[in-house]
Design a protein around this motif. Structure first.
Motif, PDB file in Angstrom:
ATOM      1  N   GLY A  85       0.810  -1.218   0.000  1.00 48.11           N
ATOM      2  CA  GLY A  85       0.000   0.000   0.000  1.00 48.11           C
ATOM      3  C   GLY A  85       0.839   1.261   0.000  1.00 48.11           C
ATOM      4  N   HIS A  86       2.160   1.104   0.240  1.00 50.47           N
ATOM      5  CA  HIS A  86       3.081   2.250   0.196  1.00 50.47           C
ATOM      6  C   HIS A  86       3.888   2.172  -1.097  1.00 50.47           C
ATOM      7  CE1 HIS A  86       2.381   3.524   4.367  1.00 50.47           C
ATOM      8  NE2 HIS A  86       2.417   2.236   4.684  1.00 50.47           N
ATOM      9  N   SER A  87       4.046   3.285  -1.746  1.00 42.77           N
ATOM     10  CA  SER A  87       4.854   3.321  -2.965  1.00 42.77           C
ATOM     11  C   SER A  87       5.965   4.371  -2.894  1.00 42.77           C
ATOM     12  CB  SER A  87       3.972   3.629  -4.191  1.00 42.77           C
ATOM     13  OG  SER A  87       3.316   4.884  -4.033  1.00 42.77           O
ATOM     14  N   GLY A  88       5.867   5.225  -1.916  1.00 40.89           N
ATOM     15  CA  GLY A  88       6.837   6.311  -1.789  1.00 40.89           C
ATOM     16  C   GLY A  88       8.103   5.888  -1.079  1.00 40.89           C
ATOM     17  N   PRO A  89       8.984   6.846  -0.836  1.00 37.24           N
ATOM     18  CA  PRO A  89      10.277   6.569  -0.205  1.00 37.24           C
ATOM     19  C   PRO A  89      10.147   6.105   1.240  1.00 37.24           C
ATOM     20  CG  PRO A  89       9.949   8.924  -0.435  1.00 37.24           C
ATOM     21  CD  PRO A  89       8.837   8.275  -1.182  1.00 37.24           C
ATOM     22  N   VAL A  90      11.177   5.404   1.696  1.00 40.13           N
ATOM     23  CA  VAL A  90      11.192   4.818   3.038  1.00 40.13           C
ATOM     24  C   VAL A  90      12.537   5.094   3.693  1.00 40.13           C
ATOM     25  CG1 VAL A  90      11.156   2.656   4.350  1.00 40.13           C
ATOM     26  CG2 VAL A  90       9.527   3.009   2.484  1.00 40.13           C
ATOM     27  N   LEU A  91      12.498   5.429   4.944  1.00 35.16           N
ATOM     28  CA  LEU A  91      13.713   5.586   5.740  1.00 35.16           C
ATOM     29  C   LEU A  91      13.811   4.397   6.683  1.00 35.16           C
ATOM     30  CD1 LEU A  91      16.114   7.497   6.459  1.00 35.16           C
ATOM     31  CD2 LEU A  91      14.672   8.382   8.305  1.00 35.16           C
ATOM     32  N   LEU A  92      14.870   3.608   6.516  1.00 37.45           N
ATOM     33  CA  LEU A  92      15.107   2.426   7.342  1.00 37.45           C
ATOM     34  C   LEU A  92      16.209   2.757   8.335  1.00 37.45           C
ATOM     35  CD1 LEU A  92      14.284  -0.683   7.481  1.00 37.45           C
ATOM     36  CD2 LEU A  92      16.398  -1.095   6.199  1.00 37.45           C
ATOM     37  N   VAL A  93      15.925   2.612   9.617  1.00 41.67           N
ATOM     38  CA  VAL A  93      16.903   2.949  10.651  1.00 41.67           C
ATOM     39  C   VAL A  93      16.908   1.854  11.709  1.00 41.67           C
ATOM     40  CG1 VAL A  93      15.203   4.369  11.871  1.00 41.67           C
ATOM     41  CG2 VAL A  93      17.635   4.698  12.320  1.00 41.67           C
ATOM     42  N   LEU A  94      18.096   1.487  12.193  1.00 42.78           N
ATOM     43  CA  LEU A  94      18.197   0.423  13.193  1.00 42.78           C
ATOM     44  C   LEU A  94      19.294   0.733  14.201  1.00 42.78           C
ATOM     45  CD1 LEU A  94      20.867  -1.651  12.528  1.00 42.78           C
ATOM     46  CD2 LEU A  94      19.480  -1.973  10.475  1.00 42.78           C
ATOM     47  N   ARG A  95      19.240   0.013  15.310  1.00 42.57           N
ATOM     48  CA  ARG A  95      20.260   0.105  16.363  1.00 42.57           C
ATOM     49  C   ARG A  95      20.743  -1.301  16.651  1.00 42.57           C
ATOM     50  NH1 ARG A  95      17.501   2.563  19.973  1.00 42.57           N
ATOM     51  NH2 ARG A  95      16.929   0.737  21.228  1.00 42.57           N
ATOM     52  N   ASP A  96      22.059  -1.477  16.739  1.00 41.03           N
ATOM     53  CA  ASP A  96      22.615  -2.812  16.954  1.00 41.03           C
ATOM     54  C   ASP A  96      23.001  -3.034  18.409  1.00 41.03           C
ATOM     55  OD1 ASP A  96      24.966  -1.426  17.336  1.00 41.03           O
ATOM     56  OD2 ASP A  96      25.993  -2.240  15.594  1.00 41.03           O
ATOM     57  N   GLN A  97      23.684  -4.152  18.667  1.00 37.73           N
ATOM     58  CA  GLN A  97      24.033  -4.538  20.039  1.00 37.73           C
ATOM     59  C   GLN A  97      25.029  -3.586  20.681  1.00 37.73           C
ATOM     60  OE1 GLN A  97      25.201  -6.004  17.351  1.00 37.73           O
ATOM     61  NE2 GLN A  97      27.417  -6.228  17.597  1.00 37.73           N
ATOM     62  N   ASP A  98      25.751  -2.815  19.874  1.00 33.72           N
ATOM     63  CA  ASP A  98      26.710  -1.842  20.409  1.00 33.72           C
ATOM     64  C   ASP A  98      26.092  -0.466  20.595  1.00 33.72           C
ATOM     65  OD1 ASP A  98      28.854  -3.697  20.440  1.00 33.72           O
ATOM     66  OD2 ASP A  98      29.187  -3.378  18.292  1.00 33.72           O
ATOM     67  N   GLY A  99      24.812  -0.348  20.315  1.00 36.63           N
ATOM     68  CA  GLY A  99      24.160   0.948  20.417  1.00 36.63           C
ATOM     69  C   GLY A  99      24.402   1.835  19.210  1.00 36.63           C
TER      70      GLY A  99
END
Length: 258
Positions: free
Chosen positions: A142-156
């Protein structure tokens, strides 16, 4: 001029003077004085004939006033130029568990102009939707526009990617040159498209890959959204986004920007 010729004055000025001033000869004036008067009369007539050349020059006060008016007009033109507007700070529909206000503001400065002013909607997050790549794909429907993917790992460590279109299953790579990788280490580093290849985003059931070259991926995530990796790649000429090439995902969010 009025019959006054140079030849007549040179040989005998009396006929000319008597014609112009009949009483001049009878008054007993000398020839020299009559000659001088004739010269003055001719000079006076010549000056009257030159009056049409007269042009009124502005006074110093008028010059100063005109100069001030010109400066005022230039000042008005300069004031009419609008000042550059400050960047529009994005509005998040929900609070982020990964990014703070400072990180959001810094990232927004590197986003394409077409997403400026759009609200950020949290399409997927592991704390709500679970650790599953399939769930991420479903939430992207249902989304076709841009996406910002952000994550945090085990080291912060905080890092991620901007995709020019929604994340989805694909047989090959998709996306545009707007796509980029980023990392806060601790200052923000943004790795834009180099133009060397077009390996922007590729998604299958087992992994999600962003950027590639020489068998390495700039960012990849496994199907369980538990492990991931980062390597330098030709697409973005990026550094390793995490502190280590292999990392464990502690939290992940995908924001729809349209």
């Amino acid at each position: 001029m009025g019959g006054c010729r140079v030849s007549q004055v040179r040989h005998s000025p009396f006929p000319l003077i008597c014609k112009l001033h009949p009483g001049a000869f009878s008054s007993g004036r000398t020839e020299a004085s009559l000659t001088a008067r004739c010269s003055l009369l001719c000079w006076d007539r010549r000056m009257k004939g030159l009056r049409w050349h007269y042009t009124r020059l502005p006074s110093q006060a008028e010059d100063d006033l005109s100069g001030k008016e010109g400066e005022e007009e230039e000042d008005e033109k300069e004031e009419a130029v609008p000042a550059p507007e400050d960047p529009v700070e994005p509005q998040l529909v929900e609070a982020s568990q990964v990014m703070g206000a400072s990180e959001i503001r810094q990232l927004s400065l590197h986003l394409p102009p077409r997403v400026t002013g759009h609200s950020w909607s949290l399409a997927f997050c592991t704390s709500r939707d679970g650790f599953s790549l399939r769930s991420l794909y479903r939430r992207m429907e249902g989304h076709s526009g841009p996406v910002l993917l952000v994550l945090r790992d085990q080291d912060g460590q905080m890092f991620g990617a901007f995709s020019s279109s929604a994340l989805r299953l694909s047989k090959g790579f998709y996306g545009t040159g707007e796509t980029f990788l980023f990392s806060f280490s601790p200052q923000l580093k943004v790795f834009k498209w180099t133009g060397n290849n077009s390996f922007f985003v590729k998604g299958d059931l087992d992994s999600l890959m962003m950027g590639s070259g020489s068998g390495q991926f700039g960012l990849w995530l496994d199907g369980d959204l538990y492990r991931g990796g980062s390597h330098p790649c030709a697409t973005f000429n990026n550094e390793v986004l995490a502190r280590q090439e292999q990392f464990c995902i502690m939290e992940l969010e995908a924001w729809a920007l349209s």
